[in-house]
Design a protein around this motif. Structure first.
Motif, PDB file in Angstrom:
ATOM      1  N   LEU A 269       0.825  -1.208   0.000  1.00  0.00           N
ATOM      2  CA  LEU A 269       0.000   0.000   0.000  1.00  0.00           C
ATOM      3  C   LEU A 269       0.860   1.259   0.000  1.00  0.00           C
ATOM      4  N   GLN A 270       2.031   1.185   0.580  1.00  0.00           N
ATOM      5  CA  GLN A 270       2.940   2.329   0.546  1.00  0.00           C
ATOM      6  C   GLN A 270       3.386   2.617  -0.887  1.00  0.00           C
ATOM      7  N   GLU A 271       3.579   1.566  -1.671  1.00  0.00           N
ATOM      8  CA  GLU A 271       3.934   1.778  -3.075  1.00  0.00           C
ATOM      9  C   GLU A 271       2.748   2.377  -3.836  1.00  0.00           C
ATOM     10  N   LEU A 272       1.546   1.971  -3.482  1.00  0.00           N
ATOM     11  CA  LEU A 272       0.365   2.623  -4.046  1.00  0.00           C
ATOM     12  C   LEU A 272       0.337   4.084  -3.617  1.00  0.00           C
ATOM     13  N   GLY A 273       0.837   4.343  -2.390  1.00  0.00           N
ATOM     14  CA  GLY A 273       0.942   5.714  -1.905  1.00  0.00           C
ATOM     15  C   GLY A 273       1.913   6.547  -2.708  1.00  0.00           C
ATOM     16  N   TRP A 274       3.001   5.944  -3.218  1.00  0.00           N
ATOM     17  CA  TRP A 274       3.932   6.702  -4.074  1.00  0.00           C
ATOM     18  C   TRP A 274       3.232   7.136  -5.352  1.00  0.00           C
ATOM     19  N   ARG A 275       2.411   6.252  -5.915  1.00  0.00           N
ATOM     20  CA  ARG A 275       1.617   6.646  -7.081  1.00  0.00           C
ATOM     21  C   ARG A 275       0.721   7.829  -6.725  1.00  0.00           C
ATOM     22  N   GLU A 276       0.104   7.759  -5.567  1.00  0.00           N
ATOM     23  CA  GLU A 276      -0.763   8.838  -5.103  1.00  0.00           C
ATOM     24  C   GLU A 276       0.020  10.140  -4.948  1.00  0.00           C
ATOM     25  N   PHE A 277       1.200  10.043  -4.346  1.00  0.00           N
ATOM     26  CA  PHE A 277       2.044  11.214  -4.137  1.00  0.00           C
ATOM     27  C   PHE A 277       2.468  11.824  -5.475  1.00  0.00           C
ATOM     28  N   SER A 278       2.720  10.985  -6.460  1.00  0.00           N
ATOM     29  CA  SER A 278       3.103  11.482  -7.786  1.00  0.00           C
ATOM     30  C   SER A 278       1.983  12.322  -8.393  1.00  0.00           C
ATOM     31  N   TRP A 279       0.746  11.866  -8.246  1.00  0.00           N
ATOM     32  CA  TRP A 279      -0.383  12.660  -8.755  1.00  0.00           C
ATOM     33  C   TRP A 279      -0.560  13.933  -7.929  1.00  0.00           C
ATOM     34  N   HIS A 280      -0.293  13.861  -6.645  1.00  0.00           N
ATOM     35  CA  HIS A 280      -0.319  15.047  -5.790  1.00  0.00           C
ATOM     36  C   HIS A 280       0.671  16.089  -6.317  1.00  0.00           C
ATOM     37  N   LEU A 281       1.887  15.643  -6.631  1.00  0.00           N
ATOM     38  CA  LEU A 281       2.896  16.560  -7.153  1.00  0.00           C
ATOM     39  C   LEU A 281       2.485  17.135  -8.502  1.00  0.00           C
ATOM     40  N   LEU A 282       1.992  16.283  -9.392  1.00  0.00           N
ATOM     41  CA  LEU A 282       1.627  16.758 -10.723  1.00  0.00           C
ATOM     42  C   LEU A 282       0.494  17.774 -10.659  1.00  0.00           C
ATOM     43  N   TYR A 283      -0.457  17.544  -9.768  1.00  0.00           N
ATOM     44  CA  TYR A 283      -1.569  18.484  -9.631  1.00  0.00           C
ATOM     45  C   TYR A 283      -1.077  19.844  -9.155  1.00  0.00           C
ATOM     46  N   HIS A 284      -0.219  19.850  -8.154  1.00  0.00           N
ATOM     47  CA  HIS A 284       0.214  21.113  -7.567  1.00  0.00           C
ATOM     48  C   HIS A 284       1.411  21.736  -8.285  1.00  0.00           C
ATOM     49  N   PHE A 285       2.157  20.914  -9.020  1.00  0.00           N
ATOM     50  CA  PHE A 285       3.328  21.409  -9.751  1.00  0.00           C
ATOM     51  C   PHE A 285       3.225  20.920 -11.199  1.00  0.00           C
ATOM     52  N   PRO A 286       2.396  21.571 -11.999  1.00  0.00           N
ATOM     53  CA  PRO A 286       2.117  21.066 -13.359  1.00  0.00           C
ATOM     54  C   PRO A 286       3.328  21.044 -14.279  1.00  0.00           C
ATOM     55  N   GLN A 287       4.421  21.694 -13.870  1.00  0.00           N
ATOM     56  CA  GLN A 287       5.630  21.669 -14.685  1.00  0.00           C
ATOM     57  C   GLN A 287       6.421  20.385 -14.508  1.00  0.00           C
ATOM     58  N   LEU A 288       5.948  19.477 -13.672  1.00  0.00           N
ATOM     59  CA  LEU A 288       6.677  18.260 -13.303  1.00  0.00           C
ATOM     60  C   LEU A 288       7.203  17.464 -14.496  1.00  0.00           C
ATOM     61  N   PRO A 289       6.453  17.282 -15.594  1.00  0.00           N
ATOM     62  CA  PRO A 289       6.944  16.423 -16.671  1.00  0.00           C
ATOM     63  C   PRO A 289       8.139  16.971 -17.444  1.00  0.00           C
ATOM     64  N   HIS A 290       8.409  18.252 -17.338  1.00  0.00           N
ATOM     65  CA  HIS A 290       9.450  18.811 -18.204  1.00  0.00           C
ATOM     66  C   HIS A 290      10.450  19.713 -17.503  1.00  0.00           C
ATOM     67  N   THR A 291      10.155  20.181 -16.285  1.00  0.00           N
ATOM     68  CA  THR A 291      11.000  21.163 -15.614  1.00  0.00           C
ATOM     69  C   THR A 291      11.410  20.648 -14.245  1.00  0.00           C
ATOM     70  N   PRO A 292      12.705  20.699 -13.907  1.00  0.00           N
ATOM     71  CA  PRO A 292      13.123  20.237 -12.578  1.00  0.00           C
ATOM     72  C   PRO A 292      12.470  21.054 -11.480  1.00  0.00           C
ATOM     73  N   LEU A 293      11.992  20.375 -10.444  1.00  0.00           N
ATOM     74  CA  LEU A 293      11.326  21.075  -9.354  1.00  0.00           C
ATOM     75  C   LEU A 293      12.333  21.809  -8.471  1.00  0.00           C
ATOM     76  N   ARG A 294      13.571  21.370  -8.483  1.00  0.00           N
ATOM     77  CA  ARG A 294      14.629  22.126  -7.815  1.00  0.00           C
ATOM     78  C   ARG A 294      15.240  23.070  -8.840  1.00  0.00           C
ATOM     79  N   PRO A 295      15.012  24.365  -8.722  1.00  0.00           N
ATOM     80  CA  PRO A 295      15.381  25.313  -9.782  1.00  0.00           C
ATOM     81  C   PRO A 295      16.863  25.351 -10.093  1.00  0.00           C
TER      82      PRO A 295
END
Length: 470
Positions: A269-295
């Protein structure tokens, strides 16, 4: 009073909130809608075509035709409403920014025309705006996961409606065979069927087999690619053939009956949680697929070398574990999670090639390609995500092979040219040892593209430059 139900990346009848809601109100017109700007990589689209056949069959068994259309979402839905006389359109929510924008425009267009438009919780456990800390999104997985399992309640999944009334008016359907999602010249995808059963029924069978035979050893066996202790549910989740809510419920019910498997279940379930966290990041940081989140990574000194990239893609790096992984990916459309980390580390740290190049290759070749998990995982490996691996964590492919494929079963499976070599040779960098076993590097098997120790030192120097920036 017909209701259109849109299917996109949720190709199932079970726990389909939009379908359940519409079925309770009256006649239903199921529509699979594929907007080209939403479509994913080639392997994903191949699987989607197989899954569509299953969905159409399951709907047909209940007397419902599946109308398939491909094109721009707003225009197609407008046409379908007019052709069917529908008074409502329902769908399950999507969470990537481009899809949210499309669905927002769709909802506005329909409501202006007096058509009911409603969306429902989609294919995640908890919607992203519900898991916040002081009004801000989480950036690190551990506190996100602790908060979710401590304070959040996963909604109960919806059962398949007992009865679904079909719409009297059924607009013409396009034939998905005309969309060229199944490659023919050459047909590189049909061998996948030896490994997979796409569709909702395949997802249910895979889950049942995992709970019965693999979950008990999941915590101890998940890191060993030859052990077959993982669930292999990721393609089914990516296509929405099973919902994470149903998966959560089934796992919890399983361990209530077999409490000795709680530790293994929690790890899964924790691994399912990583999937969940990934969608959390993508929702709040839409640049995730192409731009590093650490500037500070914006100016990282990545190399551009098509020769090295091509060798990595083809599994011709001279490192057996890396090559085995990349060949498994090409032949099956799947890659074990431990090996994903190893081949990812090799690309960005040994070869110093940009993580976006790896992400693009996975996007096109993975059957489970999804914009959240793919992006978040590559940023994690590269060290540029919000919850990233330390930059100095550079996997040694030989040591990884010795630890996680000690008998070389995985490497020999995907590298038949090395099938006669003993395990100790395969996780050795000593060319003399290889020669003694009858294999000359550079002749019988590729010589390593780079020296790992030198590549590691070079990567550490490159990462050290990040600290020097103001």
């Amino acid at each position: 009073m017909t209701s259109i139900v849109l299917f996109r990346n949720d190709l199932r009848l079970d726990d389909h909130p939009a379908l359940a809601h519409a079925a309770a109100l009256g006649p239903v017109l199921p529509v699979f809608l594929s907007d080209p700007q939403d479509e994913r990589g080639a392997a994903y689209q191949w699987w989607q075509r197989q899954s569509l056949r299953v969905l159409a069959q399951r709907l047909g068994e209940r007397g419902l035709p599946l109308v398939c259309r491909r094109g721009e979402t707003l225009a197609l839905v407008s046409e379908l409403v007019q052709e069917s006389g529908a008074t409502a359109v329902y769908w399950n929510r999507r969470y990537a920014a481009p899809q949210r924008e499309i669905d927002g425009q769709l909802k506005e267009m329909l409501r202006v025309r007096g058509i009911t438009a409603e969306s429902f919780p989609g294919d995640i456990l908890i919607e992203p705006w519900k898991v916040l800390r002081d009004g801000q999104p989480y950036k690190v997985f551990s506190p996100f996961w602790k908060r979710l399992i401590r304070d959040m309640v996963v909604d109960a999944p919806w059962d398949i409606p007992n009865q679904i009334q079909a719409s009297e008016k059924v607009p013409p359907s396009e034939d998905p065979n005309d969309w060229n999602w199944e490659p023919r010249r050459p047909d590189w995808a049909s061998p996948f069927l030896a490994y997979w059963q796409p569709g909702e029924l395949g997802a249910a069978a895979r889950l049942a087999e995992f709970l019965e035979s693999r979950l008990a050893d999941y915590a101890s066996g998940r890191d060993y690619p030859a052990a077959e202790k993982v669930s292999r549910l990721s393609p089914h989740l990516a296509h929405g053939e099973i919902s994470p809510r149903r998966l959560w419920q089934r796992v919890q019910a399983h361990v209530e009956a077999q409490p000795e498997q709680r530790r293994a279940a929690d790890k899964f379930l924790q691994e399912l949680g990583w999937r969940e966290f990934s969608w959390h990041l993508l929702y709040h940081f839409p640049q995730l697929p192409h731009t590093p989140l650490r500037p500070e990574f914006a100016d990282f000194p990545w190399q551009e070398d098509e020769r090295l990239l091509g060798a990595w893609q083809r599994g011709q790096t001279g490192y057996p574990l890396v090559d085995a992984g990349m060949r498994e990916l090409w032949q099956t459309g799947y890659l074990h999670n431990r090996v994903r980390m190893i081949v990812g580390s090799f690309l960005v740290k040994d070869l110093l090639l940009p993580w976006q190049a790896g992400e693009a290759w996975f996007w096109d070749t993975l059957l489970d390609a999804d914009p959240a998990n793919n992006s978040a995982s590559w940023q994690w490996v590269a060290g540029c995500g919000t919850d990233a691996a330390p930059y100095f964590r550079i996997f040694n492919p030989y040591l990884q092979a010795e630890k996680f494929d000690a008998d070389a079963q995985y490497q020999r499976r995907w590298l038949p040219e090395l099938a006669t070599l003993d395990a100790a040779t395969l996780y050795s960098s000593d060319s003399g040892r290889w020669r003694d076993k009858g294999v000359v590097l550079g002749r019988d098997y590729l010589a390593p593209l780079v020296d790992h120790q030198l590549a590691r030192d070079r990567a550490l120097e490159a990462f050290a430059t990040l600290k020097k920036q103001p």
